[in-house]
Design an enzyme around this catalytic site. Structure first.
Site, PDB file in Angstrom:
ATOM      1  N   CYS A   1       0.812  -1.223   0.000  1.00 48.66           N
ATOM      2  CA  CYS A   1       0.000   0.000   0.000  1.00 48.66           C
ATOM      3  C   CYS A   1       0.848   1.277   0.000  1.00 48.66           C
ATOM      4  O   CYS A   1       0.334   2.361  -0.245  1.00 48.66           O
ATOM      5  CB  CYS A   1      -0.967  -0.008   1.174  1.00 48.66           C
ATOM      6  SG  CYS A   1      -2.204  -1.315   1.025  1.00 48.66           S
TER       7      CYS A   1
ATOM      8  N   ASN B   1      -9.931   0.054   0.007  1.00 44.39           N
ATOM      9  CA  ASN B   1      -8.467   0.137  -0.062  1.00 44.39           C
ATOM     10  C   ASN B   1      -7.992  -0.450  -1.390  1.00 44.39           C
ATOM     11  O   ASN B   1      -8.078  -1.662  -1.602  1.00 44.39           O
ATOM     12  CB  ASN B   1      -7.881  -0.630   1.128  1.00 44.39           C
ATOM     13  CG  ASN B   1      -6.363  -0.574   1.179  1.00 44.39           C
ATOM     14  OD1 ASN B   1      -5.708  -0.200   0.209  1.00 44.39           O
ATOM     15  ND2 ASN B   1      -5.808  -0.970   2.314  1.00 44.39           N
TER      16      ASN B   1
ATOM     17  N   HIS C   1      -3.101   7.626   1.650  1.00 45.26           N
ATOM     18  CA  HIS C   1      -3.512   6.285   1.234  1.00 45.26           C
ATOM     19  C   HIS C   1      -4.861   6.006   1.885  1.00 45.26           C
ATOM     20  O   HIS C   1      -5.090   6.358   3.047  1.00 45.26           O
ATOM     21  CB  HIS C   1      -2.472   5.255   1.688  1.00 45.26           C
ATOM     22  CG  HIS C   1      -2.961   3.842   1.557  1.00 45.26           C
ATOM     23  ND1 HIS C   1      -3.500   3.354   0.383  1.00 45.26           N
ATOM     24  CD2 HIS C   1      -3.029   2.818   2.452  1.00 45.26           C
ATOM     25  CE1 HIS C   1      -3.861   2.095   0.564  1.00 45.26           C
ATOM     26  NE2 HIS C   1      -3.587   1.746   1.810  1.00 45.26           N
TER      27      HIS C   1
HETATM   28  N1  COA Z   1     -18.024  -7.851  10.062  1.00 43.59           N
HETATM   29  C1  COA Z   1     -18.427  -8.106  11.313  1.00 43.59           C
HETATM   30  N2  COA Z   1     -17.579  -8.434  12.288  1.00 43.59           N
HETATM   31  C2  COA Z   1     -16.284  -8.508  11.990  1.00 43.59           C
HETATM   32  C3  COA Z   1     -15.797  -8.247  10.697  1.00 43.59           C
HETATM   33  C4  COA Z   1     -16.730  -7.920   9.721  1.00 43.59           C
HETATM   34  N3  COA Z   1     -16.372  -7.647   8.451  1.00 43.59           N
HETATM   35  N4  COA Z   1     -14.469  -8.397  10.707  1.00 43.59           N
HETATM   36  C5  COA Z   1     -14.110  -8.736  11.948  1.00 43.59           C
HETATM   37  N5  COA Z   1     -15.213  -8.800  12.730  1.00 43.59           N
HETATM   38  C6  COA Z   1     -15.302  -9.125  14.153  1.00 43.59           C
HETATM   39  C7  COA Z   1     -14.124  -9.908  14.637  1.00 43.59           C
HETATM   40  O1  COA Z   1     -14.298 -11.273  14.343  1.00 43.59           O
HETATM   41  C8  COA Z   1     -14.147  -9.624  16.119  1.00 43.59           C
HETATM   42  O2  COA Z   1     -15.114 -10.433  16.705  1.00 43.59           O
HETATM   43  P1  COA Z   1     -14.835 -11.120  18.148  1.00 43.59           P
HETATM   44  O3  COA Z   1     -14.644  -9.947  19.091  1.00 43.59           O
HETATM   45  O4  COA Z   1     -16.094 -11.886  18.363  1.00 43.59           O
HETATM   46  O5  COA Z   1     -13.617 -11.933  17.943  1.00 43.59           O
HETATM   47  C9  COA Z   1     -14.669  -8.181  16.187  1.00 43.59           C
HETATM   48  O6  COA Z   1     -15.256  -7.929  14.912  1.00 43.59           O
HETATM   49  C10 COA Z   1     -13.600  -7.171  16.459  1.00 43.59           C
HETATM   50  O7  COA Z   1     -12.485  -7.473  15.622  1.00 43.59           O
HETATM   51  P2  COA Z   1     -11.211  -6.587  15.603  1.00 43.59           P
HETATM   52  O8  COA Z   1     -10.284  -7.118  14.555  1.00 43.59           O
HETATM   53  O9  COA Z   1     -10.681  -6.393  16.981  1.00 43.59           O
HETATM   54  O10 COA Z   1     -11.857  -5.217  15.148  1.00 43.59           O
HETATM   55  P3  COA Z   1     -11.197  -3.805  14.994  1.00 43.59           P
HETATM   56  O11 COA Z   1     -11.959  -2.825  15.797  1.00 43.59           O
HETATM   57  O12 COA Z   1      -9.714  -3.850  15.165  1.00 43.59           O
HETATM   58  O13 COA Z   1     -11.506  -3.480  13.471  1.00 43.59           O
HETATM   59  C11 COA Z   1     -10.373  -3.497  11.359  1.00 43.59           C
HETATM   60  C12 COA Z   1     -11.008  -4.327  12.471  1.00 43.59           C
HETATM   61  C13 COA Z   1      -9.770  -4.449  10.344  1.00 43.59           C
HETATM   62  C14 COA Z   1     -11.466  -2.675  10.706  1.00 43.59           C
HETATM   63  C15 COA Z   1      -9.300  -2.571  11.972  1.00 43.59           C
HETATM   64  O14 COA Z   1      -8.461  -3.288  12.818  1.00 43.59           O
HETATM   65  C16 COA Z   1      -8.505  -1.884  10.928  1.00 43.59           C
HETATM   66  O15 COA Z   1      -9.001  -1.085  10.174  1.00 43.59           O
HETATM   67  N6  COA Z   1      -7.188  -2.165  10.891  1.00 43.59           N
HETATM   68  C17 COA Z   1      -6.324  -1.603   9.889  1.00 43.59           C
HETATM   69  C18 COA Z   1      -6.462  -2.458   8.677  1.00 43.59           C
HETATM   70  C19 COA Z   1      -5.912  -1.801   7.468  1.00 43.59           C
HETATM   71  O16 COA Z   1      -6.252  -0.681   7.169  1.00 43.59           O
HETATM   72  N7  COA Z   1      -5.063  -2.530   6.743  1.00 43.59           N
HETATM   73  C20 COA Z   1      -4.514  -2.095   5.535  1.00 43.59           C
HETATM   74  C21 COA Z   1      -3.394  -1.176   5.814  1.00 43.59           C
HETATM   75  S1  COA Z   1      -2.657  -0.737   4.314  1.00 43.59           S
END
Ligand code: COA
Length: 328
Positions: free
Chosen positions: A118, A285, A255
């Site tokens: 990215c 993304n 980004h």
């Molecule tokens: N829909 C519903 N629930 C979802 C889900 C979805 N699409 N994806 C994950 N969950 C659930 C998980 O399973 C977890 O459930 P649990 O508590 O029962 O285990 C819960 O949501 C929380 O998951 P978590 O990963 O802790 O959520 P978060 O608040 O960290 O949000 C992201 C997840 C991915 C949105 C966030 O971490 C994020 O944006 N990270 C950066 C990712 C990114 O931008 N990457 C590219 C960089 S270039």
């Protein structure tokens, strides 16, 4: 800072291309245990574009490159080289950049890919800028093109809802810095990598490890934490290197991974969201394509104006991260 009379890479044109098929959060919720509310609240993403079967990164990239050349008022014969940011190449080799070159009918100059996930567009911009300043060419296409849909695990709700397909491109042309480093052009680029974090965001395939292309795997929470800290630091680094204050920035073109990350960096910069170009709601993304796609949108709707200062930043798998400051 690069002084008066020094060769500088000037933005001459910008273009973007999105495949026509829109996939909304509700479309995904129909086949996965997720919801529009969850995706919008955590990421700001509402929909993404997905390339049709058989459409390759080089197809999207060639369309974006054509649009950027048209915006610059140039034909393909003017192009001295192509640097492509992609993590979803058509094939292991040749570089997808040469496929784009062939699709544009160009048969001279250089063409190669940069793989920095990215952060790819910032890396590609830095490489193209260096090529221009060292005399390898005076007109260089910098393209970001991705078909992320090909490497997503469509059963993994934690990753597949986050990404989309698309391409963007810019034309850089050699110019000269004015008195005191004034005038248009790339002021500086700042690149970082720390491979000790490689397993936070990776694809579990490839010719070396499996012989298959594999799927995206991510520790979302950890990537989020690194993103806010590292992006805040690298934008400060870019401004400090040019003796500029946060208030000098006209546009932040980040980004587009997650609206919450974008808002956190804007807040650190004390920039109101009106001065941030946001496309993540509609594009999701698009990895190496997201910054040039955002630039293309802001140029097309008249937000970008000559003389303005644009700050670009990105983080991605590697981890890699970086920033670039551009005077329009
Ligand atoms: N829909 C519903 N629930 C979802 C889900 C979805 N699409 N994806 C994950 N969950 C659930 C998980 O399973 C977890 O459930 P649990 O508590 O029962 O285990 C819960 O949501 C929380 O998951 P978590 O990963 O802790 O959520 P978060 O608040 O960290 O949000 C992201 C997840 C991915 C949105 C966030 O971490 C994020 O944006 N990270 C950066 C990712 C990114 O931008 N990457 C590219 C960089 S270039």
């Amino acid at each position: 800072m690069r002084g008066e009379g020094a060769v500088r890479s000037v933005l001459a044109g910008v273009g973007g291309y999105l495949p026509p098929a829109v996939v909304t959060n509700d479309d995904l919720a129909a086949r996965l245990d997720t919801s529009d509310a969850w995706i919008v609240e955590r990421t700001g993403i509402r929909e993404r574009r997905i390339a049709a079967e058989g459409v390759l990164a080089s197809d999207l990239g060639a369309e974006a490159a054509r649009a950027a050349l048209a915006d610059a008022g140039l034909g393909p014969e003017a192009v001295d080289g192509i640097v492509l940011a992609t993590s979803t190449p058509d094939q292991t080799y040749p570089a997808t950049a040469v496929r784009i070159q062939a699709k544009l009918g160009i048969r001279r100059g250089f063409a190669f890919d940069v793989a920095a996930v990215c952060t790819g567009f910032i890396y590609a911009l830095a490489v193209a800028d260096a090529m221009i300043r060292t005399g390898h060419g005076s007109t260089v296409l910098v393209v970001g093109a991705e078909v992320n849909s090909r490497i997503l695990d469509w059963t993994d709700r934690a990753t597949c809802v986050l990404f989309g397909d698309g391409a963007g491109a810019v034309v850089l042309r050699a110019g000269e810095a004015g008195p005191g480093g004034s005038g248009p052009g790339l002021l500086s680029t700042h690149l970082h990598a720390d491979g000790s974090y490689a397993d936070l965001l990776y694809v579990d395939g490839g010719p070396g490890v499996s012989g298959t292309s594999g799927h995206v795997r991510m520790n979302g929470r950890e990537v989020f934490r690194h993103a806010v800290a590292k992006l805040s630091a690298v934008v400060d680094e870019a401004l400090a290197a040019n003796g500029l204050d946060h208030a000098a920035v006209d546009w932040l073109v980040p980004h587009q991974a997650n609206l919450r990350i974008i808002e956190a960096v804007a807040k650190k910069l004390r920039l109101p969201m009106e001065r941030v170009v946001v496309t993540v709601d509609r594009h999701a993304n698009t990895s190496g394509a997201s910054i040039p796609l955002a630039l293309a949108e802001a140029k097309a709707d008249g937000r970008l104006k000559p003389g303005q200062l644009v700050l670009m930043e990105a983080i991605g798998g590697g981890l890699t991260w970086g920033a670039a400051l551009l005077r329009l």
